[in-house]
Design an enzyme around this catalytic site. Structure first.
Site, PDB file in Angstrom:
ATOM      1  N   ASP A  33       9.890   9.250 -17.569  1.00 22.40           N
ATOM      2  CA  ASP A  33       9.361   9.697 -16.277  1.00 22.40           C
ATOM      3  C   ASP A  33      10.429  10.539 -15.592  1.00 22.40           C
ATOM      4  O   ASP A  33      11.613  10.221 -15.668  1.00 22.40           O
ATOM      5  CB  ASP A  33       9.002   8.486 -15.404  1.00 22.40           C
ATOM      6  CG  ASP A  33       7.973   8.813 -14.335  1.00 22.40           C
ATOM      7  OD1 ASP A  33       8.226   9.747 -13.543  1.00 22.40           O
ATOM      8  OD2 ASP A  33       6.931   8.137 -14.281  1.00 22.40           O
ATOM      9  N   GLY A  38       6.344   9.511  -9.530  1.00 14.09           N
ATOM     10  CA  GLY A  38       6.426   8.082  -9.840  1.00 14.09           C
ATOM     11  C   GLY A  38       7.496   7.400  -9.002  1.00 14.09           C
ATOM     12  O   GLY A  38       8.461   8.039  -8.556  1.00 14.09           O
ATOM     13  N   GLN A  76       0.626   9.389 -19.830  1.00 13.81           N
ATOM     14  CA  GLN A  76       0.036   9.355 -18.492  1.00 13.81           C
ATOM     15  C   GLN A  76       0.691  10.344 -17.534  1.00 13.81           C
ATOM     16  O   GLN A  76       0.238  10.505 -16.396  1.00 13.81           O
ATOM     17  CB  GLN A  76       0.161   7.945 -17.900  1.00 13.81           C
ATOM     18  CG  GLN A  76      -0.459   6.853 -18.760  1.00 13.81           C
ATOM     19  CD  GLN A  76      -1.956   7.018 -18.931  1.00 13.81           C
ATOM     20  OE1 GLN A  76      -2.674   7.306 -17.981  1.00 13.81           O
ATOM     21  NE2 GLN A  76      -2.438   6.842 -20.157  1.00 13.81           N
ATOM     22  N   TYR A 145      -6.706  22.338 -13.225  1.00 17.06           N
ATOM     23  CA  TYR A 145      -6.504  20.960 -13.698  1.00 17.06           C
ATOM     24  C   TYR A 145      -7.559  20.584 -14.742  1.00 17.06           C
ATOM     25  O   TYR A 145      -7.238  20.065 -15.818  1.00 17.06           O
ATOM     26  CB  TYR A 145      -6.557  20.000 -12.511  1.00 17.06           C
ATOM     27  CG  TYR A 145      -6.621  18.548 -12.874  1.00 17.06           C
ATOM     28  CD1 TYR A 145      -5.487  17.864 -13.309  1.00 17.06           C
ATOM     29  CD2 TYR A 145      -7.826  17.835 -12.786  1.00 17.06           C
ATOM     30  CE1 TYR A 145      -5.543  16.520 -13.642  1.00 17.06           C
ATOM     31  CE2 TYR A 145      -7.891  16.486 -13.120  1.00 17.06           C
ATOM     32  CZ  TYR A 145      -6.747  15.842 -13.544  1.00 17.06           C
ATOM     33  OH  TYR A 145      -6.806  14.508 -13.879  1.00 17.06           O
ATOM     34  N   LYS A 149      -7.007  19.798 -18.853  1.00 19.46           N
ATOM     35  CA  LYS A 149      -7.410  18.552 -19.504  1.00 19.46           C
ATOM     36  C   LYS A 149      -8.357  18.830 -20.675  1.00 19.46           C
ATOM     37  O   LYS A 149      -8.253  18.214 -21.738  1.00 19.46           O
ATOM     38  CB  LYS A 149      -8.074  17.615 -18.492  1.00 19.46           C
ATOM     39  CG  LYS A 149      -7.103  17.034 -17.468  1.00 19.46           C
ATOM     40  CD  LYS A 149      -6.034  16.191 -18.129  1.00 19.46           C
ATOM     41  CE  LYS A 149      -5.144  15.496 -17.144  1.00 19.46           C
ATOM     42  NZ  LYS A 149      -4.087  14.657 -17.780  1.00 19.46           N
ATOM     43  N   ILE A 190     -10.147   7.081  -1.951  1.00 20.24           N
ATOM     44  CA  ILE A 190     -10.191   5.714  -1.445  1.00 20.24           C
ATOM     45  C   ILE A 190      -8.875   5.322  -0.790  1.00 20.24           C
ATOM     46  O   ILE A 190      -8.863   4.748   0.309  1.00 20.24           O
ATOM     47  CB  ILE A 190     -10.573   4.724  -2.564  1.00 20.24           C
ATOM     48  CG1 ILE A 190     -12.026   4.963  -3.009  1.00 20.24           C
ATOM     49  CG2 ILE A 190     -10.395   3.285  -2.103  1.00 20.24           C
ATOM     50  CD1 ILE A 190     -12.522   4.012  -4.075  1.00 20.24           C
ATOM     51  N   ILE A 205     -14.323  13.804   5.845  1.00 25.79           N
ATOM     52  CA  ILE A 205     -15.147  13.939   4.649  1.00 25.79           C
ATOM     53  C   ILE A 205     -15.422  15.427   4.430  1.00 25.79           C
ATOM     54  O   ILE A 205     -15.900  16.112   5.331  1.00 25.79           O
ATOM     55  CB  ILE A 205     -16.482  13.178   4.795  1.00 25.79           C
ATOM     56  CG1 ILE A 205     -16.216  11.674   4.885  1.00 25.79           C
ATOM     57  CG2 ILE A 205     -17.401  13.487   3.618  1.00 25.79           C
ATOM     58  CD1 ILE A 205     -17.475  10.845   5.086  1.00 25.79           C
ATOM     59  N   ARG A 272     -14.486  21.551  -0.329  1.00 29.29           N
ATOM     60  CA  ARG A 272     -13.294  22.204  -0.878  1.00 29.29           C
ATOM     61  C   ARG A 272     -13.620  22.938  -2.171  1.00 29.29           C
ATOM     62  O   ARG A 272     -14.465  22.489  -2.955  1.00 29.29           O
ATOM     63  CB  ARG A 272     -12.195  21.170  -1.127  1.00 29.29           C
ATOM     64  CG  ARG A 272     -11.692  20.483   0.128  1.00 29.29           C
ATOM     65  CD  ARG A 272     -10.639  19.447  -0.181  1.00 29.29           C
ATOM     66  NE  ARG A 272     -11.176  18.393  -1.045  1.00 29.29           N
ATOM     67  CZ  ARG A 272     -10.490  17.291  -1.377  1.00 29.29           C
ATOM     68  NH1 ARG A 272      -9.261  17.126  -0.923  1.00 29.29           N
ATOM     69  NH2 ARG A 272     -11.030  16.377  -2.154  1.00 29.29           N
TER      70      ARG A 272
END
Length: 307
Positions: A33, A38, A76, A145, A149, A190, A205, A272
């Site tokens: 890392d 992190g 990760q 992004y 992936k 969240i 929101i 967005r």
């Protein structure tokens, strides 16, 4: 004894929970890392049980050193914000695609038999209206992004075909749970909502709040990783990791308000760029092939996190 599992990004949200679970099962662990996002404190309760290397997946030599004598690699590390990837595409590309390439290339160069389990994302589907989303659907990335992936998944297939490097790509849907920092630009909705409600701040929101998400609790994500390690045969594999259920953002807010006993009304702003409107996973593949099923619904996960 030499470590036999490497966790890249092991000080991060998902990575540190993986470290905990693997240590509890008595595996020998090494963490790579760069600690840019992190946190050391995510590892301090385990730092006498693992080897920690401060290094960067963007540096091939660091990766080559980190994978020595390793049987499994849980990758990760990465740049995990879709909105930020639009603003900083080069940084996102280097972390997500170059970093993942270095993992696969290091395994190839060393002739290692290490198996790779890496974090992909539901973002690869884009705003695909063929719900629920299953792994055979075409991908329409809406931001760097998501593109990175998706490209990493294709890289995995290529390296398996050409070099017999085995891997499992796990398409995470919207993960939530402890250690998901609300202050980080990488945080999920969240954790930000919880922080704002606890501070008595008005929630924001983006859009009308009727967009849906398939929220999956961190404990279920970790169990999916462990099942992938134990049950997936050699090859290049791909699985959704989710609950197979979706809720609107407005419903999420009501659930949080009930648990935290607050009634502050949210404020709405324009959607967005690059945000997906509908998201719902088909989890039949991972359930049928790995026997994995989510154990935590949203209410249970939130209650466990906030108890």
């Amino acid at each position: 004894m030499q470590p036999n599992i490497l966790v890249t990004g092991g000080a991060g949200f998902v990575g540190s929970h993986l470290v905990d679970a693997l240590i509890n099962q008595d595996y020998n662990l090494r963490v790579l890392d760069n600690f840019s996002t992190g946190q050391w404190e995510n590892l301090t309760h385990n730092n006498d049980k693992l080897e920690i290397i401060k290094g960067d997946v963007r540096d091939l030599e660091s990766v080559m050193a980190a994978i020595k004598n390793v049987k499994w690699i849980f990758h990760q590390a990465g740049f995990v914000s879709a909105p930020l990837s639009i603003k900083q595409p080069q940084i996102s590309f280097e972390n997500n695609l170059l970093g993942t390439f270095n993992i696969f290339e290091a395994v190839r160069r060393q002739g290692s038999l290490a198996r790779i389990i890496f974090a992909s994302s539901a973002a690869v589907y884009g705003d695909n209206h063929s719900l629920p989303l299953h792994e055979n659907l075409p991908c329409f990335p809406l931001n760097p992004y998501a593109f990175e992936k998706n490209a990493a998944e294709q890289l995995a297939v290529l390296y398996e075909r050409l070099y017999k490097v085995s891997s499992v790509a796990l398409r995470y849907f919207n993960i939530y749970g402890p250690r998901q920092s609300a202050s980080s630009p990488y945080s999920g909705v969240i954790s930000k909502f919880i922080d704002q409600l606890k501070k008595g701040e008005k929630l924001t929101i983006y859009g009308d709040g009727e967009q849906t998400r398939d929220f999956v609790y961190i404990n279920d994500v970790i169990s999916a990783n462990l099942e992938a390690m134990k049950k997936v045969p050699p090859g290049a594999h791909l699985f959704n990791v989710a609950t197979g259920k979706s809720v609107t953002i407005n419903q999420l807010v009501k659930s949080l308000q009930k648990i935290l006993k607050t009634v502050m009304a949210p404020q709405y702003q324009s959607s967005r760029e690059g945000d997906i409107y509908r998201s719902l996973a088909d989890i039949s593949k991972i359930s049928e092939q790995l026997g994995w099923y989510p154990k935590w619904d949203l209410a249970q996960g939130l209650s466990d996190w906030l108890r």
